[in-house]
Every structure is written in C-alpha cells, then in structure tokens.
Design an enzyme around this catalytic site. Structure first.
Site, PDB file in Angstrom:
ATOM      1  N   CYS A 235      38.228  44.295  40.486  1.00  0.00           N
ATOM      2  CA  CYS A 235      39.254  44.628  39.493  1.00  0.00           C
ATOM      3  C   CYS A 235      39.281  43.623  38.333  1.00  0.00           C
ATOM      4  O   CYS A 235      38.341  43.599  37.547  1.00  0.00           O
ATOM      5  CB  CYS A 235      40.595  44.774  40.192  1.00  0.00           C
ATOM      6  SG  CYS A 235      41.742  45.821  39.291  1.00  0.00           S
TER       7      CYS A 235
ATOM      8  N   HIS B 290      40.567  47.895  45.956  1.00  0.00           N
ATOM      9  CA  HIS B 290      41.329  46.977  46.807  1.00  0.00           C
ATOM     10  C   HIS B 290      41.453  47.640  48.177  1.00  0.00           C
ATOM     11  O   HIS B 290      41.150  48.814  48.353  1.00  0.00           O
ATOM     12  CB  HIS B 290      42.732  46.758  46.243  1.00  0.00           C
ATOM     13  CG  HIS B 290      42.754  46.205  44.867  1.00  0.00           C
ATOM     14  ND1 HIS B 290      42.499  44.892  44.584  1.00  0.00           N
ATOM     15  CD2 HIS B 290      43.020  46.791  43.675  1.00  0.00           C
ATOM     16  CE1 HIS B 290      42.613  44.678  43.283  1.00  0.00           C
ATOM     17  NE2 HIS B 290      42.919  45.821  42.702  1.00  0.00           N
TER      18      HIS B 290
HETATM   19  N1  GLN Z   1      44.590  43.348  34.362  1.00  0.00           N
HETATM   20  C1  GLN Z   1      43.531  44.251  34.711  1.00  0.00           C
HETATM   21  C2  GLN Z   1      43.870  45.709  34.383  1.00  0.00           C
HETATM   22  O1  GLN Z   1      44.999  46.096  34.360  1.00  0.00           O
HETATM   23  C3  GLN Z   1      43.194  44.093  36.159  1.00  0.00           C
HETATM   24  C4  GLN Z   1      44.268  44.544  37.090  1.00  0.00           C
HETATM   25  C5  GLN Z   1      44.017  44.189  38.522  1.00  0.00           C
HETATM   26  O2  GLN Z   1      43.228  43.302  38.826  1.00  0.00           O
HETATM   27  N2  GLN Z   1      44.732  44.830  39.426  1.00  0.00           N
HETATM   28  O3  GLN Z   1      42.964  46.483  34.173  1.00  0.00           O
END
Ligand code: GLN
Length: 237
Positions: free
Chosen positions: A95, A193
């Site tokens: 992510c 995740h």
């Molecule tokens: N900030 C990034 C996004 O919103 C990653 C989010 C995350 O790692 N859950 O795309």
C-alpha cells in the site's frame, strides 16, 4: 541482534508505516521459516535508524499520507534499501510502502511527491477511496493461487514497462485499471492487507524461496479452508 547464520527479515519503519497489522507479514515469514528448521529473525528498523544492507527479505507496510511522505524522504536519503535490493534481496511492499517504491505518489492534497524509484510505477490520487475486499488472480509467471486480502487507499498506480502486474483483479480495485500490484525481480508491491502473507501463505513461501532456496512443504489445510471461505464469500457477489 540477529546471529550471522539467520535469515534476516527486515521490517522497515514500524514507527511510520504499520497500519492494518501489516507487521504480521514479518511474523508469518519468521514462523514459516522456523517451521522448516530455518533460523529466522525479524529486525525492526525505526525511521531514525539506518536500513541495514545485509537483510534477506525487506518488508514495508501501509500508512497515512504524512508518515508515507516522511518514510519516502528517509529511505531516499538512507540508500540502504536500494543497495540491498541491488544485491538481490527480496521485498514485499504494501500500500503506502508500495507507492513509495515508485517514481511519484499523491500527497495529503494530492500533490505529487517523489518516491524512491525502486519500481517502475507511478501513483496518484484516484477518483474515490478504494475500500473493501480484494481478490486477484496471480500472473502465470509466479504460479501462485488467487490472492485475497482487503484494501483501503486513495491512490491508483500506473505500471511502467519495467514491472509486471502481480495479479488481475477479480473483485475490488487494486491498481485501479483491472490489475493489482506488480513485481520485478524479487520485489513485490501490493495493495493487499490482511496481513497479505497471512491471507496468502503461498506468497510468503515465494519470498522465502527467493531468499532461502527450495522449501519443505507445510500442512496448510486449515489455511486453505479459511482462504476458500473468504474467496467464496467475495466472489459469489
Ligand atoms: N496514503 C496512501 C493512499 O491513500 C496509502 C494508504 C495506505 O497505506 N492504506 O493511497
């Protein structure tokens, strides 16, 4: 400190990027190595510390926009991760950590922020937040079962010619164009995740194989039942 002979699993910046239990990826790798008699140790590298170059598998997780920007700055300044990957270490980036590996990603206001350029990808803000279950069929080159997990991100990710899509989306958003994640060499990026390696033990074993060679099989019957239940629930909608 890890002993010299141990497989070194390096968990990067737990103080900045550790949302949704992504740290579980380190525990899964450690446990699946040890179950095979491979001595493995997890090294936690906080953002004030240098990234060691001698790790075998590097892990980096998801996070909010501000810590993501800080992590990108520090990794770029540090250079240890670049050197480790250049000498053939494996990595799973999740992510925010995935987006950081590219040339650019979207900041708090959607402004372009420099990534660290380890993967040929570029991310930006998407039209809406991608939240929910994600299931995806893995690229035939990797020979892995369907990926499952959940996603929660604003970013969308464009892949350049230097990477291959990790998987084709069956349900969910992933990169935002029908594909999920990417890979190049021994580096894998994903929006999954779950933690990703708990939901997808075959992906954990791929990373372990890259780092430690052929592995003895484990009895994953219970894992596979849970995976199938989850996939059935997601894909029947
Ligand atoms: N900030 C990034 C996004 O919103 C990653 C989010 C995350 O790692 N859950 O795309």
């Amino acid at each position: 400190m890890p002993s010299d002979s141990a497989l070194r699993i390096v968990w990067i910046y737990p103080d900045l990027l550790s949302t949704y239990g992504d740290q579980g990826n380190a525990l899964v790798l450690e446990s699946r190595a040890r179950l095979r008699g491979i001595n493995a140790e997890v090294v936690h590298v906080r953002s004030a510390d240098p990234v060691p170059e001698t790790g075998d598998i590097y892990l980096i997780g998801g996070g909010e926009d501000r810590p993501q920007i800080l992590a990108a700055e520090r990794l770029r300044r540090d250079g240890g991760l670049h050197r480790a990957i250049a000498r053939g270490a494996a990595m799973l980036a999740v992510c925010a950590g995935y987006q950081i590996m590219g040339s650019t990603f979207g900041g708090e206001e959607g402004q372009p922020v420099d990534g660290i350029g380890l993967l040929d990808i570029a991310s930006s803000r998407g039209p809406s937040r991608a939240v929910g279950e994600l299931a995806a069929e893995v690229d035939a080159g990797l020979n892995l079962p369907t990926l499952t997990g959940f996603e929660n991100h604003m970013g969308i990710t464009h892949l350049g010619p230097g990477v291959k899509p990790l998987a084709k989306v069956l349900s969910g958003i992933g990169n935002g164009n029908g594909f999920e994640g990417c890979y190049a060499g021994h580096v894998v990026g994903t929006y999954l995740h779950g933690p990703a390696l708990a939901r997808n033990p075959a992906l954990a074993d791929l990373l372990l194989t890259w780092a430690a060679g052929d592995l003895a099989p484990l009895d994953d019957t219970r894992y596979n039942q849970l995976r199938q239940e989850r996939l059935d629930a997601v894909l029947s909608h």
